[in-house]
Write a protein that holds these residues in place. Structure first.
Motif, PDB file in Angstrom:
ATOM      1  N   UNK A 272      69.032  24.769  98.126  1.00 51.13           N
ATOM      2  CA  UNK A 272      69.325  25.544  99.339  1.00 51.13           C
ATOM      3  C   UNK A 272      68.656  26.917  99.279  1.00 51.13           C
ATOM      4  N   UNK A 273      68.504  27.528 100.422  1.00 45.04           N
ATOM      5  CA  UNK A 273      67.996  28.894 100.462  1.00 45.04           C
ATOM      6  C   UNK A 273      66.488  28.977 100.525  1.00 45.04           C
ATOM      7  N   UNK A 274      66.002  30.155 100.179  1.00 45.41           N
ATOM      8  CA  UNK A 274      64.589  30.468 100.340  1.00 45.41           C
ATOM      9  C   UNK A 274      63.903  30.660  99.000  1.00 45.41           C
ATOM     10  N   UNK A 275      62.601  30.343  98.969  1.00 45.63           N
ATOM     11  CA  UNK A 275      61.796  30.581  97.777  1.00 45.63           C
ATOM     12  C   UNK A 275      61.333  32.024  97.689  1.00 45.63           C
ATOM     13  N   UNK A 276      61.297  32.708  98.818  1.00 41.20           N
ATOM     14  CA  UNK A 276      60.802  34.090  98.870  1.00 41.20           C
ATOM     15  C   UNK A 276      61.940  35.046  99.184  1.00 41.20           C
ATOM     16  N   UNK A 277      61.763  36.304  98.792  1.00 39.71           N
ATOM     17  CA  UNK A 277      62.800  37.292  99.001  1.00 39.71           C
ATOM     18  C   UNK A 277      63.023  37.599 100.484  1.00 39.71           C
ATOM     19  N   UNK A 278      61.966  37.497 101.285  1.00 40.19           N
ATOM     20  CA  UNK A 278      62.102  37.808 102.714  1.00 40.19           C
ATOM     21  C   UNK A 278      62.575  36.603 103.528  1.00 40.19           C
ATOM     22  N   UNK A 279      62.770  35.461 102.863  1.00 41.00           N
ATOM     23  CA  UNK A 279      63.271  34.275 103.552  1.00 41.00           C
ATOM     24  C   UNK A 279      62.262  33.557 104.403  1.00 41.00           C
TER      25      UNK A 279
ATOM     26  N   UNK B 207      52.945  33.428  94.374  1.00 41.03           N
ATOM     27  CA  UNK B 207      53.834  33.934  93.332  1.00 41.03           C
ATOM     28  C   UNK B 207      54.659  32.806  92.718  1.00 41.03           C
ATOM     29  N   UNK B 208      55.028  31.830  93.531  1.00 35.41           N
ATOM     30  CA  UNK B 208      55.761  30.686  93.014  1.00 35.41           C
ATOM     31  C   UNK B 208      54.928  29.867  92.051  1.00 35.41           C
ATOM     32  N   UNK B 209      53.651  29.663  92.395  1.00 34.25           N
ATOM     33  CA  UNK B 209      52.757  28.948  91.481  1.00 34.25           C
ATOM     34  C   UNK B 209      52.580  29.720  90.185  1.00 34.25           C
ATOM     35  N   UNK B 210      52.508  31.052  90.285  1.00 32.00           N
ATOM     36  CA  UNK B 210      52.374  31.875  89.082  1.00 32.00           C
ATOM     37  C   UNK B 210      53.613  31.747  88.200  1.00 32.00           C
TER      38      UNK B 210
ATOM     39  N   UNK C  69      50.433  22.806  97.959  1.00 32.11           N
ATOM     40  CA  UNK C  69      49.723  23.785  98.794  1.00 32.11           C
ATOM     41  C   UNK C  69      50.676  24.649  99.608  1.00 32.11           C
ATOM     42  N   UNK C  70      51.949  24.234  99.740  1.00 36.74           N
ATOM     43  CA  UNK C  70      52.921  25.014 100.504  1.00 36.74           C
ATOM     44  C   UNK C  70      53.732  25.973  99.639  1.00 36.74           C
ATOM     45  N   UNK C  71      53.519  25.933  98.332  1.00 37.78           N
ATOM     46  CA  UNK C  71      54.227  26.853  97.439  1.00 37.78           C
ATOM     47  C   UNK C  71      53.508  28.202  97.456  1.00 37.78           C
TER      48      UNK C  71
END
Length: 217
Positions: free
Chosen positions: A90-97, A120-123, A115-117
């Motif tokens: 649940x929720x968001x992968x990024x801080x800004x949602x 920063x998530x890939x890093x 390709x949708x990650x």
């Protein structure tokens, strides 16, 4: 004259006789690997067409790499199956949602999902993998754990579990060998399965590989 005719007849018959080709085996069924593991119980036996077992010094490393990759593939295969049912964090992968976890699969699974990650998530994924390879399950350690088994790791006391993640170790040699072989064989199947699923997602318009009858009813 009759003897000559008979000889010619025999020669002619042998020319049309089926030729029996010798059966070439990669290794005898009774052969074993240096650690006694990973031998197919079916018709393949010890399948080593490239003769890699001749390099006995590098065998321990290749076995550890195979086990580690198999474990990662088993987790990945289960993850792909679960996400195909629409089950995500649940929720968001990024801080800004701006990027929800569910958005990763909007274009399909496999390479399309990667390709949708966000960058920063890939890093973070690469950083996690690097920590695992260097500290948690170091690539330079080929055996370890309480019984010094292939694919086992000593870990760091208090932070990283050492060896196999079970409090009670399998001490019976027969049961332990069977469990290790099951892990290796399942890992091999998972590596093929994950590769096939990711390639399949790029080759056709169907992104559902495991639960298609459920997700489309």
């Amino acid at each position: 004259f009759r003897a000559a005719v008979l000889a010619l007849a025999l020669v002619g018959a042998s020319a049309f006789a089926p030729v029996t080709k010798p059966v070439v085996r990669t290794a005898p069924r009774s052969a074993t690997s240096p650690d006694g593991l990973g031998i197919d119980p079916g018709p393949l036996g010890l399948f080593d067409p490239l003769g890699m077992l001749d390099d006995t010094e590098g065998f321990a490393r290749r076995r550890a790499v195979e086990i580690k990759h198999g474990r990662i593939a088993m987790v990945a295969f289960v993850g792909m199956a679960v996400q195909e049912l629409g089950i995500t964090f649940p929720g968001s992968m990024t801080l800004d949602g701006s990027v929800q976890f569910s958005d990763i699969l909007k274009d399909g699974m496999g390479f399309a999902a990667l390709s949708n990650i966000p960058t920063l998530g890939l890093a973070q994924i690469l950083l996690f993998g690097g920590i695992a390879e260097l500290i948690a399950a170091p690539a330079s350690q080929y055996t370890g754990g309480p019984q010094n088994l292939p694919g086992g790791y000593d870990g760091s006391e208090g932070t990283i579990p050492g060896g196999y993640p079970f409090t009670t170790q399998i001490t019976d040699p027969v049961a332990r060998t069977r469990a290790l072989n099951v892990e290796i064989q399942n890992g091999r199947g998972a590596m093929l399965g994950v590769t096939g699923a990711m390639m399949h997602s790029m080759l056709d318009s169907c992104d559902h590989h495991f639960f298609y009858p459920i997700t489309h009813n």
